[in-house]
Design an enzyme around this catalytic site. Structure first.
Site, PDB file in Angstrom:
ATOM      1  N   HIS A 151       0.584  -4.627  -0.965  1.00  0.00           N
ATOM      2  CA  HIS A 151      -0.846  -4.380  -1.176  1.00  0.00           C
ATOM      3  C   HIS A 151      -1.157  -4.021  -2.629  1.00  0.00           C
ATOM      4  O   HIS A 151      -0.279  -3.670  -3.427  1.00  0.00           O
ATOM      5  CB  HIS A 151      -1.309  -3.246  -0.269  1.00  0.00           C
ATOM      6  CG  HIS A 151      -0.626  -1.938  -0.550  1.00  0.00           C
ATOM      7  ND1 HIS A 151      -0.981  -1.117  -1.607  1.00  0.00           N
ATOM      8  CD2 HIS A 151       0.404  -1.316   0.066  1.00  0.00           C
ATOM      9  CE1 HIS A 151      -0.211  -0.056  -1.625  1.00  0.00           C
ATOM     10  NE2 HIS A 151       0.651  -0.148  -0.615  1.00  0.00           N
ATOM     11  N   GLU A 185       3.679   1.101   6.402  1.00  0.00           N
ATOM     12  CA  GLU A 185       4.639   1.731   5.511  1.00  0.00           C
ATOM     13  C   GLU A 185       5.540   2.689   6.286  1.00  0.00           C
ATOM     14  O   GLU A 185       5.238   3.074   7.427  1.00  0.00           O
ATOM     15  CB  GLU A 185       3.877   2.485   4.400  1.00  0.00           C
ATOM     16  CG  GLU A 185       4.751   3.164   3.354  1.00  0.00           C
ATOM     17  CD  GLU A 185       5.694   2.212   2.634  1.00  0.00           C
ATOM     18  OE1 GLU A 185       6.662   1.760   3.282  1.00  0.00           O
ATOM     19  OE2 GLU A 185       5.475   1.945   1.433  1.00  0.00           O
TER      20      GLU A 185
END
Length: 210
Positions: free
Chosen positions: A10, A83
């Site tokens: 990202h 994550e």
């Protein structure tokens, strides 16, 4: 026929910029991150993706959306691409972690499991690898799928997918924001890593992949 898998980190967030541990905290992209996503999407567009999959955390989902608007594709979301869960580290700067939790920090620096409430590396690697394989299965042989995820998740998921040891995995530096790895799969050669840390911002510092 060879399937191509693009694993895309990202764009930048304020917590990246402040070297603050994000983990699974849902931090949005900042202005730089949105610009990175838009510029990277223009480059990824040339790869003619057939499917886009993203972590359901906002920073990865919005990065994927930048590519979706240019392709007309719909983004599928998979929470397995989140994550690493950093537990009580989340929200702390890395300096604070080193000061407040020195033993855990030392284990992290050495590439070992941290312990406490931080997710184990093998657990994270398997969940992300499973998600990557399921994403690749969305396209026919010869197709391309782009997966938007996170720094630590990407590195550990790739290592698990490729069958690498922890020692091998530590030779990879963290993906920069909005950079990606390119893998290919076919039945004869299985998964192969073709490129790593590809993107538009190669000269910028690498925020911690947390």
């Amino acid at each position: 026929m060879t399937t191509r898998l693009i694993v895309w980190r990202h764009g930048n967030t304020d917590w990246n910029a402040g070297h603050r541990v994000q983990g699974q905290t849902d931090v949005p992209l900042n202005d730089l991150g949105r610009r990175q996503a838009a510029e990277a999407a223009e480059l990824l567009l040339t790869m003619r993706p057939d499917a886009i999959v993203a972590s359901d955390l906002q920073r990865a989902a919005d990065t994927a959306a930048a590519l979706a608007t240019r392709t007309g594709l719909t983004v599928s979301h998979d929470e397995r691409l989140r994550e690493r869960f950093f537990g009580s580290w989340q929200g702390l700067t890395m300096t604070e972690v080193a000061s407040q939790r020195p033993l855990e920090f030392a284990r992290w620096k050495a590439g070992k499991d941290v312990g406490g409430d931080v997710e184990d590396l093998d657990v994270m690697g398997k969940r992300v690898s499973d998600a990557l394989q399921d994403a690749a299965a969305l396209v026919p042989a010869g197709g391309t799928v782009v997966v938007a995820t996170h720094g630590a998740a990407a590195r550990q998921g790739l290592a698990h997918l490729l069958g690498w040891s922890r020692e091998q995995n530590r030779t990879l530096r963290a993906l920069q924001n909005c950079h990606w790895a390119e893998l290919t799969y076919d039945e004869d050669r299985d998964w192969q890593l073709g490129a790593y840390n590809v993107g538009v911002f190669a000269d910028r510092p690498v925020p911690p992949a947390v």
